[in-house]
Scaffold this active site. Structure first.
Site, PDB file in Angstrom:
ATOM      1  N   HIS A 175      -9.246  10.322   8.791  1.00  0.00           N
ATOM      2  CA  HIS A 175      -8.646   9.228   9.080  1.00  0.00           C
ATOM      3  C   HIS A 175      -7.432   8.544   9.814  1.00  0.00           C
ATOM      4  CE1 HIS A 175     -11.128   9.465   5.057  1.00  0.00           C
ATOM      5  NE2 HIS A 175     -11.410   8.603   5.093  1.00  0.00           N
ATOM      6  N   LYS A 229      -2.764   5.764   6.443  1.00  0.00           N
ATOM      7  CA  LYS A 229      -4.141   6.436   5.059  1.00  0.00           C
ATOM      8  C   LYS A 229      -2.418   7.358   3.897  1.00  0.00           C
ATOM      9  CE  LYS A 229      -8.112   8.268   2.786  1.00  0.00           C
ATOM     10  NZ  LYS A 229      -8.232   6.672   1.875  1.00  0.00           N
TER      11      LYS A 229
HETATM   12  P1  NAD Z   1      -2.931  -1.368   2.673  1.00  0.00           P
HETATM   13  O1  NAD Z   1      -1.526  -0.729   2.974  1.00  0.00           O
HETATM   14  O2  NAD Z   1      -3.526  -2.253   4.241  1.00  0.00           O
HETATM   15  O3  NAD Z   1      -3.438  -2.955   1.400  1.00  0.00           O
HETATM   16  C1  NAD Z   1      -2.373  -2.349   0.971  1.00  0.00           C
HETATM   17  C2  NAD Z   1      -1.905  -3.368   0.126  1.00  0.00           C
HETATM   18  O4  NAD Z   1      -1.897  -4.098  -1.946  1.00  0.00           O
HETATM   19  C3  NAD Z   1      -1.106  -4.054   1.137  1.00  0.00           C
HETATM   20  O5  NAD Z   1      -1.232  -5.655   1.258  1.00  0.00           O
HETATM   21  C4  NAD Z   1      -0.151  -4.608  -0.892  1.00  0.00           C
HETATM   22  O6  NAD Z   1       1.489  -5.409  -0.658  1.00  0.00           O
HETATM   23  C5  NAD Z   1      -0.732  -4.855  -1.706  1.00  0.00           C
HETATM   24  N1  NAD Z   1      -0.320  -4.569  -3.188  1.00  0.00           N
HETATM   25  C6  NAD Z   1       0.853  -3.406  -3.088  1.00  0.00           C
HETATM   26  N2  NAD Z   1       1.348  -2.853  -3.909  1.00  0.00           N
HETATM   27  C7  NAD Z   1       0.589  -4.252  -5.039  1.00  0.00           C
HETATM   28  C8  NAD Z   1       0.387  -4.685  -5.978  1.00  0.00           C
HETATM   29  N3  NAD Z   1       1.392  -3.839  -7.515  1.00  0.00           N
HETATM   30  N4  NAD Z   1      -0.083  -5.544  -6.387  1.00  0.00           N
HETATM   31  C9  NAD Z   1      -1.323  -6.384  -5.785  1.00  0.00           C
HETATM   32  N5  NAD Z   1      -0.925  -5.330  -4.589  1.00  0.00           N
HETATM   33  C10 NAD Z   1      -0.433  -4.759  -4.154  1.00  0.00           C
HETATM   34  O7  NAD Z   1      -4.336  -0.016   2.239  1.00  0.00           O
HETATM   35  P2  NAD Z   1      -5.914  -0.816   2.651  1.00  0.00           P
HETATM   36  O8  NAD Z   1      -5.710   0.335   4.010  1.00  0.00           O
HETATM   37  O9  NAD Z   1      -6.423  -1.752   2.530  1.00  0.00           O
HETATM   38  O10 NAD Z   1      -7.150   0.260   1.618  1.00  0.00           O
HETATM   39  C11 NAD Z   1      -6.210  -0.057  -0.030  1.00  0.00           C
HETATM   40  C12 NAD Z   1      -7.023   1.138  -0.903  1.00  0.00           C
HETATM   41  O11 NAD Z   1      -8.407   1.000  -1.165  1.00  0.00           O
HETATM   42  C13 NAD Z   1      -6.561   1.852  -0.538  1.00  0.00           C
HETATM   43  O12 NAD Z   1      -6.210   3.182  -2.097  1.00  0.00           O
HETATM   44  C14 NAD Z   1      -7.177   3.274   0.423  1.00  0.00           C
HETATM   45  O13 NAD Z   1      -7.914   4.591   0.041  1.00  0.00           O
HETATM   46  C15 NAD Z   1      -8.473   2.102  -0.441  1.00  0.00           C
HETATM   47  N6  NAD Z   1     -10.308   2.198   0.576  1.00  0.00           N
HETATM   48  C16 NAD Z   1     -10.849   2.226  -0.048  1.00  0.00           C
HETATM   49  C17 NAD Z   1     -12.139   2.483   0.822  1.00  0.00           C
HETATM   50  C18 NAD Z   1     -13.683   2.185   0.333  1.00  0.00           C
HETATM   51  O14 NAD Z   1     -14.574   2.238   0.869  1.00  0.00           O
HETATM   52  N7  NAD Z   1     -13.529   2.239  -1.639  1.00  0.00           N
HETATM   53  C19 NAD Z   1     -12.358   2.002   2.225  1.00  0.00           C
HETATM   54  C20 NAD Z   1     -10.899   2.095   2.960  1.00  0.00           C
HETATM   55  C21 NAD Z   1      -9.810   2.241   1.492  1.00  0.00           C
END
Ligand code: NAD
Length: 257
Positions: A143, A147
């Site tokens: 990744h 991440k």
């Molecule tokens: P990112 O850091 O770009 O985004 C996370 C967002 O959540 C940020 O904007 C942050 O400000 C916000 N946030 C933090 N605390 C919060 C709260 N208490 N309430 C609301 N919002 C809050 O991360 P990302 O790359 O978008 O990934 C997010 C999650 O999704 C991670 O856990 C990642 O592993 C997961 N993910 C899952 C998949 C899937 O297919 N299921 C794919 C990619 C990433």
């Protein structure tokens, strides 16, 4: 016979996104905007008051592992369905959520999906099928360096499925992996399956499942080159979550796999 449609408007699913400023959340906002039958009504991120979730029927949650359980609990308490992509849903957290959903308005559905890419789901399904035929198996997940978690949710889920298939077949922990690795220096072991995590600039989300036997090797590999690869699965989850009351782990259960 189904009741006749009174108007087209009631068929629109109102969607709010939590974590809307993030990499995944912002991509989801664009996908919801573009999807027929879905309307983006709210964008929430850290520090925002969730309140009535802008009147959403379904919330999509992509935040951080430590915030996700409280966000999802807030939604289900109001009978709002949730599609969750955030990782970190350990068994104790899932059990708490199941209790919260049982106490929520009847019919409330939650989908927790470690990976929404259709190819990644097929990779996990194929790995589960192959698991019973090979004593030797390892997972490599690769990744982008920002991440937050390792091993990835997809790798943990893959190891989970492989581990279950192995124990059904009477295969225990992967033997070669444990023999010369008393300190676990070769990587994490999830359900007895070794998982290696690579973090490298330029990558998005990639995984290989390697099966070995005397004189042969099988590799099952999936690559997400762009976050748009997750969007058809997210949109499908939003469309179907109301048909699946309770807590469902894995989009494969919505796809008949
Ligand atoms: P990112 O850091 O770009 O985004 C996370 C967002 O959540 C940020 O904007 C942050 O400000 C916000 N946030 C933090 N605390 C919060 C709260 N208490 N309430 C609301 N919002 C809050 O991360 P990302 O790359 O978008 O990934 C997010 C999650 O999704 C991670 O856990 C990642 O592993 C997961 N993910 C899952 C998949 C899937 O297919 N299921 C794919 C990619 C990433």
């Amino acid at each position: 016979a189904p009741a006749p449609r009174v108007d087209g408007v009631s068929d629109i699913i109102k969607v709010s996104v939590i974590g809307a400023s993030g990499r995944m959340g912002s991509t989801v906002c664009d996908a919801v905007d573009a999807a027929e039958g879905l309307e983006l009504v709210g964008r929430f991120d850290v520090g925002d008051e969730l309140g009535d979730l802008a009147g959403a029927d379904v919330v999509v949650e992509f935040s951080v592992p430590d915030a996700s359980p409280a966000n999802v609990a807030h939604c289900v308490a109001q009978g709002v369905h949730v599609v969750v992509g955030t990782t970190g849903w350990t068994e104790p957290r899932l059990q708490t959520l199941r209790n919260q959903v049982a106490a929520a308005p009847e019919g409330t559905g939650v989908l927790i999906a470690p990976n929404f890419a259709i190819g990644a789901i097929l990779m996990m399904t194929f790995a589960e099928q192959a698991a019973r035929f090979y004593e030797s198996v390892e997972v490599i997940e690769l990744h982008h360096p920002r991440k937050v978690d390792a091993p990835s949710g997809t790798a943990a889920r893959t190891a989970d499925l492989i581990g279950a298939a192995r124990s059904e077949t009477g295969l225990g922990d992967v033997p070669d992996a444990t023999e010369h690795d008393p300190d676990g220096a070769r990587g994490a072991r999830v359900h007895g399956v070794p998982v290696h995590s690579v973090r490298l600039r330029g990558l998005v989300a990639h995984q290989e499942v390697l099966f070995g036997a005397e004189g042969e090797q099988l590799t099952i590999r999936h690559d997400s080159f762009d976050r748009v690869s997750f969007m058809p699965g997210v949109v499908e989850g939003v469309r179907r979550v109301a048909e699946h009351p309770g807590v469902t782990v894995g989009l494969e259960h919505y796809l008949g796999l």
